[in-house]
Design a protein around this motif. Structure first.
Motif, short mmCIF file in Angstrom:
data_model
loop_
_atom_site.label_atom_id
_atom_site.label_comp_id
_atom_site.label_asym_id
_atom_site.label_seq_id
_atom_site.Cartn_x
_atom_site.Cartn_y
_atom_site.Cartn_z
N ASP A 125 19.00 46.01 -15.45
CA ASP A 125 18.44 45.21 -14.36
C ASP A 125 17.85 43.89 -14.86
O ASP A 125 17.89 42.88 -14.16
N TYR A 126 17.26 43.93 -16.07
CA TYR A 126 16.72 42.71 -16.65
C TYR A 126 17.80 42.10 -17.52
O TYR A 126 18.11 42.60 -18.62
N ILE A 127 18.43 41.05 -17.05
CA ILE A 127 19.63 40.50 -17.68
C ILE A 127 19.26 39.48 -18.75
O ILE A 127 18.59 38.48 -18.48
N LEU A 128 19.73 39.74 -19.96
CA LEU A 128 19.55 38.81 -21.07
C LEU A 128 20.87 38.13 -21.40
O LEU A 128 21.93 38.77 -21.32
N PRO A 129 20.85 36.86 -21.76
CA PRO A 129 22.10 36.20 -22.14
C PRO A 129 22.64 36.75 -23.45
O PRO A 129 21.87 37.05 -24.37
N GLY A 130 23.95 36.89 -23.52
CA GLY A 130 24.60 37.33 -24.75
C GLY A 130 25.46 36.23 -25.31
O GLY A 130 25.42 35.08 -24.87
N ALA A 131 26.29 36.60 -26.28
CA ALA A 131 27.11 35.60 -26.96
C ALA A 131 28.06 34.90 -26.02
O ALA A 131 28.37 33.72 -26.20
N THR A 132 28.54 35.60 -24.99
CA THR A 132 29.49 34.98 -24.07
C THR A 132 28.81 34.06 -23.07
O THR A 132 29.49 33.27 -22.40
N GLU A 133 27.48 34.16 -22.93
CA GLU A 133 26.76 33.31 -21.98
C GLU A 133 26.19 32.05 -22.63
O GLU A 133 25.77 31.12 -21.93
N VAL A 134 26.12 32.04 -23.94
CA VAL A 134 25.55 30.89 -24.65
C VAL A 134 26.69 30.05 -25.22
O VAL A 134 27.45 30.53 -26.05
N PRO A 135 26.83 28.81 -24.79
CA PRO A 135 27.94 27.98 -25.27
C PRO A 135 27.69 27.45 -26.68
O PRO A 135 26.59 27.61 -27.23
N ASP A 136 28.71 26.81 -27.25
CA ASP A 136 28.48 26.05 -28.48
C ASP A 136 27.49 24.93 -28.17
O ASP A 136 27.65 24.22 -27.16
N ILE A 137 26.50 24.79 -29.00
CA ILE A 137 25.45 23.80 -28.75
C ILE A 137 25.47 22.76 -29.87
O ILE A 137 25.38 23.11 -31.05
N GLY A 138 25.62 21.51 -29.49
CA GLY A 138 25.60 20.43 -30.47
C GLY A 138 24.16 20.00 -30.74
O GLY A 138 23.36 19.85 -29.82
N ILE A 139 23.83 19.81 -32.01
CA ILE A 139 22.46 19.43 -32.39
C ILE A 139 22.52 18.14 -33.20
O ILE A 139 23.29 18.02 -34.15
N ASP A 140 21.69 17.19 -32.80
CA ASP A 140 21.57 15.91 -33.51
C ASP A 140 20.11 15.77 -33.93
O ASP A 140 19.20 15.85 -33.09
N HIS A 141 19.88 15.61 -35.23
CA HIS A 141 18.52 15.51 -35.74
C HIS A 141 18.08 14.05 -35.86
O HIS A 141 18.81 13.22 -36.39
N MET A 142 16.89 13.78 -35.37
CA MET A 142 16.18 12.55 -35.70
C MET A 142 14.98 12.96 -36.56
O MET A 142 14.45 14.06 -36.40
N GLU A 143 14.55 12.12 -37.45
CA GLU A 143 13.41 12.47 -38.30
C GLU A 143 12.41 11.31 -38.34
O GLU A 143 12.56 10.38 -39.12
N SER A 144 11.42 11.39 -37.46
CA SER A 144 10.33 10.41 -37.44
C SER A 144 9.11 11.08 -38.08
O SER A 144 8.48 11.93 -37.44
N PRO A 145 8.77 10.75 -39.32
CA PRO A 145 7.68 11.46 -39.99
C PRO A 145 6.36 11.34 -39.23
O PRO A 145 6.02 10.27 -38.70
N SER A 146 5.64 12.44 -39.15
CA SER A 146 4.29 12.38 -38.59
C SER A 146 3.38 11.72 -39.62
O SER A 146 3.42 12.06 -40.81
N PRO A 147 2.55 10.79 -39.20
CA PRO A 147 1.63 10.16 -40.16
C PRO A 147 0.46 11.06 -40.54
O PRO A 147 -0.31 10.70 -41.43
N TRP A 148 0.33 12.22 -39.89
CA TRP A 148 -0.85 13.05 -40.10
C TRP A 148 -0.61 14.19 -41.09
O TRP A 148 -1.57 14.76 -41.60
N THR A 149 0.64 14.60 -41.33
CA THR A 149 0.89 15.84 -42.05
C THR A 149 1.38 15.61 -43.47
O THR A 149 1.76 14.49 -43.84
N ARG A 150 1.40 16.69 -44.27
CA ARG A 150 1.61 16.58 -45.73
C ARG A 150 2.94 15.92 -46.10
O ARG A 150 2.99 15.08 -46.96
N PHE A 151 4.02 16.33 -45.47
CA PHE A 151 5.33 15.76 -45.76
C PHE A 151 5.89 14.98 -44.57
O PHE A 151 7.02 14.53 -44.61
N GLY A 152 5.10 14.86 -43.51
CA GLY A 152 5.60 14.23 -42.29
C GLY A 152 6.26 15.21 -41.35
O GLY A 152 6.85 14.82 -40.34
N GLN A 153 6.14 16.53 -41.64
CA GLN A 153 6.77 17.54 -40.79
C GLN A 153 5.99 17.76 -39.51
O GLN A 153 4.79 17.52 -39.43
N LYS A 154 6.71 18.25 -38.48
CA LYS A 154 6.10 18.59 -37.20
C LYS A 154 6.52 20.02 -36.84
O LYS A 154 7.52 20.52 -37.33
#
Length: 799
Positions: free
Chosen positions: A713-742
């Motif tokens: 009854d509680y429907i969870l998405p499976g492999a057939t429901e999740v499409p290929d997802i394209g990911i594009d990274h941008m990297e703007s360093p945080s000025p507050w953290t040790r390596f600029g990570q967020k």
């Protein structure tokens, strides 16, 4: 790769092939894939007994009597047996907050289906369940409160009669909007609703409690995200000091906020193990998880935007209601979700005025918990659908309206209208890349051509920012039972040069065994294979509020770097002595102390410290090669990662089925310690967000009965429901953290509902159909389409 300035003043060493920025495979995966993980269910000490709980079948009722089965009185325990055990009480110092007492076994009343009424102990779980069925409980059923909006109405049944209403907390951000209301050329008002969900980690909750008579100490193994916080909660409820409690989180099969709570079951097992003198174990089954476990994300928004004709936002006004369930959960309390709605609703946008009232409402449902993304998924859905509605009124492309209102790169750092300090980023560029990734002009051309199969195609966008790694300056204002401070790490070189790292946070899918080893490599040059992470054990690790709020890479990563720098400083002095040179003339890199005429490895230095101290310099630091260091970012108001999600969908108007044809994510998490692990976090979060958008719903009937008690009854998405997802990274360093990570662990789950809903609305725009409620199930969409068809036919009838 450039790094942010080091707040300690020490210049960070250059990136290495195995340090910050490297795409290393996860170290921990080898044991999981080989079946060598150890979860609570794998731990079975001698003499362990199993526990089952008798749970209420009613949502709201008085307990008139409880009769234990004859002959089993010594293995069935109810509230009356647990004298001296305090209820779980998660308070907030926010003005007007009303506290709830959650007894670990129900006392006098039950307030949700699944509330524990009795604890039953036996040799096996099956036997305990059989005994539980023989416990006779007489209830007097009371009217249930199943809808958060009705719960606010006068005359609604009261969950906690001493309150006088059903509102845990009301908050407000106020402003004078009268002039804008009079003059704004564009006014768009909508009501949005998001469904109640369940977190559904692969592993359910579980706990194993035993009393160590030699140490006079309770040892609790629990599938928890925050062992130190659980220890504090147990201390409060049991009335024993922290030193008598050890909490161990072994391997944990997913958390997502579901395991960021003190459980009544943990308190019951702790009390029972001490009383009976034997280990007790409880393993949650899936039905218990669905009907009794904490829920999340049930929001209602009545929201209005005022804008210029060119799409520029003038003001936003909102009344938001959050269904917080029956009790305030420890430690985050019932206030957190709704109060955060008010502070984060503006998202990445600029506006002149903003007003918001929020209500945390009590209903006869399981307590709410901060699921991955916390309130952000709901507010992103509300504000992003509103932006698209403005675009339709202005006859503009939705991305054009967004561009007019986003904070620009040259304005960073930027303090927004609710005083959120955005640290860095280029929001317009992020949006541009997302639009490009789905080829929006191509989608528009495809819409004009039409689909051969009759389906309707649409494109949708969502952009948001995610505050993460919140610190003291943020959380002390909530006044809840925990406030994060300095995060600590203990680093130690063993005699053979292995580096041990001890942290108080817990890794249950985040990949910390790998990424923190990469941080150590960045500082010391130690191979990640020679780094061991110790975590999840209050007896062995420094105090931490745990793993939540996308904080680990910022906080634990910063603490590891700081501790390793101290190890480097001490090792350098020993190395200089061994190299017979001045300490100022050596440096630490590549796992060595390097001087003008040679080098010595950290392994050799560790060997000397532990086994040949006669070779140490006379002024050696007596702390040796073990150091505990604490870390806070320069500003602890949180980092702000952000992302734009773009979706292309096809909608079958006959069946209401939605197919995701293309999905793209452009995200900026600052400097990425391990981009491959970040990809995994984004993909996993996006899968959960797709579930929120299209599938997952925990409905309740008018009697407060849950209507999705199994995964059928509680429907969870499976492999057939999740499409290929394209990911594009941008990297703007945080000025507050040790390596600029967020922090970036939650972002994948925030954008999909808004992006997919906007795509569906774009596809159905010509039909006059507009989605305002989640999830967008085929039944719900088909009903909307048919309703619009019927109204169209009625409007065409002759007078």
């Amino acid at each position: 790769m450039s790094a942010a300035p080091d707040p300690s003043g020490v210049t960070a060493p250059p990136a290495s092939a195995k340090g910050v920025g490297a795409r290393l495979r996860r170290k921990e995966d080898s044991r999981f894939l080989a079946g060598r993980g150890e979860f609570v269910a794998d731990i079975a000490p001698a003499g362990v007994k199993e526990v089952a709980f008798l749970r209420s079948p009613l949502a709201h009722a008085r307990i008139m009597s409880i009769a234990k089965p004859r002959g089993y009185e010594d293995c069935v325990f109810v509230h009356a047996d647990m004298a001296g055990i305090k209820p779980i009480r998660a308070v907030s110092s926010l003005k007007g907050f009303k506290a709830s007492d959650q007894h670990v076994l129900a006392a006098e009343k039950v307030r949700q289906v699944g509330e524990a009424v009795a604890m039953v102990i036996a040799r096996t779980r099956a036997e305990a369940e059989d005994i539980a069925e023989r416990v006779a409980v007489e209830y007097e059923e009371l009217p249930a409160v199943h809808d958060m909006l009705r719960a606010r109405e006068a005359g609604s049944p009261l969950l906690h009669p001493d309150w006088g209403d059903n509102v845990f907390l009301e908050t407000s951000v106020d402003a004078d909007l009268e002039e804008i209301k009079r003059s704004a050329p564009i006014k768009v008002r909508r009501e949005f609703r998001t469904a109640r969900q369940h977190m559904a980690p692969l592993e359910g909750r579980g706990a194993l409690a035993e009393w160590n008579t030699r140490l006079g100490q309770l040892v609790l193994h629990s599938a928890t995200q925050m062992p130190h916080i659980v220890r504090s909660g147990l201390s409060e409820c049991l009335g024993i000091d922290h030193g008598k409690i050890r909490v161990v989180a072994p391997d944990v099969g997913g958390g997502f906020g579901y395991k960021g709570i003190l459980l009544p079951e943990e308190v019951c097992l702790a009390w029972g193990a001490r009383k009976l003198g034997c280990p007790l174990r409880w393993l949650e089954d899936r039905r218990e998880q669905l009907i009794a476990g904490a829920n999340c994300r049930e929001h209602h928004y009545d929201i209005t935007a005022y804008a210029e004709r060119d799409g520029r936002l003038l003001a936003v006004e909102c009344e938001a209601t959050v269904d917080a369930g029956a009790y305030s959960s420890y430690p985050f309390s019932a206030c957190l979700e709704a109060a955060q709605v008010a502070s984060i609703l503006p998202g990445p946008y600029k506006m002149d005025k903003y007003r918001c009232r929020t209500f945390s409402v009590a209903t006869n449902k399981p307590p709410i918990l901060p699921f991955r993304g916390v309130a952000r998924t709901g507010v992103c859905f509300a504000i992003e659908l509103l932006i698209d509605a403005i675009a339709r009124e202005c006859k503009l492309e939705p991305h054009e309206v967004r561009m007019k209102n986003l904070v620009r790169k040259d304005e960073m750092p930027f303090t927004n209208i609710t005083n959120k300090l955005f640290d860095s980023g280029d929001y317009p560029e992020c949006l541009r890349r997302a639009v490009q990734a789905i080829d929006l002009p191509g989608v528009r051309a495809r819409q004009k051509r039409g689909e051969k199969d009759g389906r309707r195609v649409g494109a949708g966008l969502a952009i948001f920012c995610e505050q993460a790694a919140h610190g003291t300056s943020v959380y002390h204002g909530w006044g809840i039972p925990m406030v994060p401070g300095h995060e600590q790490c203990t680093a130690r070189l063993t005699p053979d040069g292995v580096l041990e790292l001890r942290i108080g946070a817990h890794s249950h899918g985040q990949g910390l065994e790998t990424t923190l080893a990469q941080v150590a490599n960045q500082i010391l040059g130690v191979d990640p294979a020679d780094v061991r992470l110790v975590h999840g054990d209050t007896a062995l690790t420094p105090y931490s509020t745990g793993t939540w709020g996308s904080r680990c890479m910022v906080m634990s990563g910063g603490a590891v770097a700081t501790a390793c720098e101290e190890i480097a400083r001490r090792a350098a002095r020993i190395g200089a002595k061994l190299l017979q040179t001045d300490p100022d003339k050596v440096r630490v890199a590549g796992g060595k102390v390097i001087g003008p005429g040679g080098s010595v490895t950290l392994n050799e230095i560790a060997h000397v410290w532990h086994l040949k101290p006669q070779h140490l310099p006379t002024d050696v630091d007596p702390g040796g090669l073990e150091a505990t260091a604490g870390y806070k970012p320069l500003k602890d108001t949180g980092t702000f990662s952000y992302a734009a999600h773009a979706a292309v969908v096809a909608v079958d108007t006959d069946t209401g089925r939605v197919e995701i044809l293309k999905y793209a994510v452009v995200e900026d998490g600052g400097v990425l310690v391990n981009p491959m692990i970040v990809d995994g976090q984004v993909l996993g979060g996006a899968a959960q967000g797709i579930g929120t958008a299209l599938y997952e719903e925990m409905p309740f009937d008018a009697n407060g009965q849950p209507l999705a008690s199994t995964l059928a009854d509680y429907i969870l998405p499976g492999a057939t429901e999740v499409p290929d997802i394209g990911i594009d990274h941008m990297e703007s360093p945080s000025p507050w953290t040790r390596f600029g990570q967020k922090g970036i662990g939650e972002g994948g789950a925030i954008g999909p509902p808004a992006a997919i809903a906007n795509a569906v609305n774009d596809a159905l725009r010509d039909l006059g159909v507009e989605v305002t409620e989640l999830p967008m199930t085929p039944r719900r969409l088909r009903a909307l389409i048919q309703s619009k068809h019927k109204s169209s036919r009625v409007s065409r009838l002759p007078e």
